[in-house]
Design an enzyme around this catalytic site. Structure first.
Site, short mmCIF file in Angstrom:
data_model
loop_
_atom_site.label_atom_id
_atom_site.label_comp_id
_atom_site.label_asym_id
_atom_site.label_seq_id
_atom_site.Cartn_x
_atom_site.Cartn_y
_atom_site.Cartn_z
N ARG A 92 33.39 41.18 38.21
CA ARG A 92 32.84 40.03 38.41
C ARG A 92 31.77 39.90 37.85
O ARG A 92 31.33 39.12 37.10
CB ARG A 92 33.06 39.45 39.87
N GLU A 235 47.80 37.41 43.57
CA GLU A 235 47.08 36.19 43.03
C GLU A 235 47.95 35.91 41.40
O GLU A 235 46.95 35.08 41.09
CB GLU A 235 45.95 35.76 42.80
N TYR A 324 36.96 42.48 54.27
CA TYR A 324 36.31 41.63 52.86
C TYR A 324 34.59 42.05 53.63
O TYR A 324 34.18 40.65 54.41
CB TYR A 324 36.75 39.69 53.60
N ASP A 326 32.21 40.93 51.45
CA ASP A 326 31.53 39.12 50.41
C ASP A 326 31.65 38.54 51.81
O ASP A 326 31.03 37.69 51.15
CB ASP A 326 32.44 39.70 49.68
N TRP A 371 34.14 42.17 46.72
CA TRP A 371 34.55 41.07 45.80
C TRP A 371 33.50 40.68 45.34
O TRP A 371 32.45 40.28 46.34
CB TRP A 371 35.61 40.21 46.46
N THR A 372 33.00 40.28 44.27
CA THR A 372 31.17 39.67 43.63
C THR A 372 31.55 39.00 43.57
O THR A 372 30.29 38.59 42.20
CB THR A 372 30.66 41.59 42.97
N GLU A 373 32.72 38.95 43.38
CA GLU A 373 32.11 36.59 43.03
C GLU A 373 30.50 36.58 43.26
O GLU A 373 29.52 35.90 41.96
CB GLU A 373 32.72 35.53 43.67
#
Length: 429
Positions: A92, A235, A324, A326, A371-373
């Site tokens: 991401r 997903e 998580y 993030d 997670w780097t969104e």
């Protein structure tokens, strides 16, 4: 005291400054296990006994962390889990190699031993594949083979393994942007996705697409020596397989019960390919349809791990409500509202469930995720990581006990990290 806390500590009273020249190495003791060690600390020096090279490395980490307050004590220490991991999403938002080296140093400091690199997703493909160069041409920043080999060597010296992740058959829009023939509508030119969420686009079910990703995995194997290769599997929306005539034809040809089974078919083909090359597939667990013999990461809840172990699977526990990093540390408006919050206390009080009777040894360990969104820079990643990774490290090592005691040890530990220039997020117990 240090982080993670040693599992067995018998203090005799008094302290001394750590002097590497006064460490005496005893012969290896296999009974300690490959990552275990024993320190007998007295005013005359330190006797260090380890089960293997990793144990000796961790023993020296412990001594250095005590520094000038090295206790006169006997410490016998070993990890509870062989897999103590952190996943970094570099798809991401690309993260430079100098930051990954720094992160490896921090993993080693906290006695964590696996770094999973999430190298592909809808928003980017970050690994050079020489057989298929457009994968990185359309995504921009990426790691070359030389970059990866240098990172693997750097990590190995610190007893950290790097596990690559190439996600499929969903989360593949960046790959489809490079090679439209891999998708269910080869005439459609998709862009590399510039938003977050779950893209509806998936791989098609053609043998040529299977062959393409077998070639990708062959190249991954060339540069990543680890036994495990992660291929995502999460997903994956079946809508295109349900609506596309050619996909429906393939489902009938393959004898699958419906579009919902196509994901498992692709994953099984990848697992078989990796097995032929002496590697093992890892995937994100969502339902009981993973490939036989594959290792599963259970992320949806805390109950899936023992159930997957009973199915005969090796398991890595990664429940999002506990791992998580993030997620915000307190409520704030935005994509995680209202209930996706991970406090320091939540992370520390993660109590990994044991393998149920009949599945002994199936739970390999635990893993935290980044997670780097919403983390575009390394500084953002560090602020989300610390101090919660300190709590996770104690869980992974298997030594969490008294939370107030952890908080007392945390203050000087964070001061050490800050002195090294590490960005520290808000400390909200």
């Amino acid at each position: 005291m240090i982080i993670p806390r040693p599992r067995k500590l018998a203090v005799l009273g008094g302290t001394v400054a750590y002097d590497p020249e006064r460490v005496r190495l005893a012969p290896p003791d296999p009974a300690l296990g490959p990552e275990g060690y024993r320190l007998d600390i007295s005013p005359t020096g330190v006797d260090l006994t380890a089960g293997g090279d990793a144990g000796r490395f961790y023993a020296r980490q412990t001594l250095a962390l005590y520094g000038d307050a090295l206790p006169h004590a006997t410490i016998e220490d070993r990890p509870k889990y062989p897999w103590r991991g952190l996943m970094l999403d570099v798809a991401r938002h690309f993260m430079p190699t100098h930051f990954i080296r720094r992160l490896i140093d921090l993993l080693a400091l906290h006695k964590l031993n696996v770094l999973q690199l999430h190298l592909s997703d809808d928003q980017g493909w970050r690994l050079e594949i020489k057989r298929h160069p457009r994968l990185t041409e359309v995504s921009g920043d990426h790691y070359t083979h030389d970059d990866i080999r240098e990172l693997v060597a750097y990590a190995s010296e610190r007893f950290v393994r790097i596990v690559p992740e190439i996600g499929l058959p969903g989360h593949v829009q960046a790959a489809l942007a490079a090679y439209p023939h891999l998708g269910n509508d080869p005439s459609r030119q998709l862009p590399v996705w510039d938003t977050w969420g779950i893209s509806p686009h998936t791989l098609n079910l053609e043998e040529s697409t299977i062959a393409f990703f077998e070639e990708v995995l062959d190249e991954v194997i060339e540069i990543f020596p680890d036994q495990y290769i992660h291929v995502g599997g999460d997903e994956c929306r079946p809508g295109e397989w349900e609506k596309t005539p050619r996909a429906q034809e393939r489902i009938r040809e393959l004898g699958l019960p419906g579009a919902h089974a196509a994901r498992s078919w692709i994953m099984t083909r990848m697992a078989e390919h990796l097995q032929r090359r002496g590697r093992r597939l890892v995937y994100w667990h969502e339902k009981a349809d993973g490939p036989p013999g594959a290792t599963t990461m259970t992320w949806l809840d805390e109950q899936s791990g023992p159930l997957a172990a009973l199915e005969g699977r090796d398991v890595i526990l990664a429940p999002h409500t506990r791992t998580y990093l993030d997620y915000p540390v307190e409520f704030q408006p935005g994509p995680f509202a209202p209930d996706r919050i991970l406090t320091l206390s939540d992370a520390y009080h993660f109590d990994p469930p044991p393998a149920p009777p009949g599945a002994d040894g199936r739970i390999l360990g635990v893993q935290a995720q980044l997670w780097t969104e919403y983390m575009p820079t390394p500084e953002d990643v560090e602020r989300q990581t610390f101090p919660r990774l300190c709590a996770f490290a104690e869980v992974a090592w298997g030594s969490p006990q008294d939370y107030p005691d952890f908080l007392r040890r945390l203050d000087p530990h964070l001061a050490r990290l800050a002195a090294q220039g590490i960005q520290i997020g808000p400390l909200i117990p």
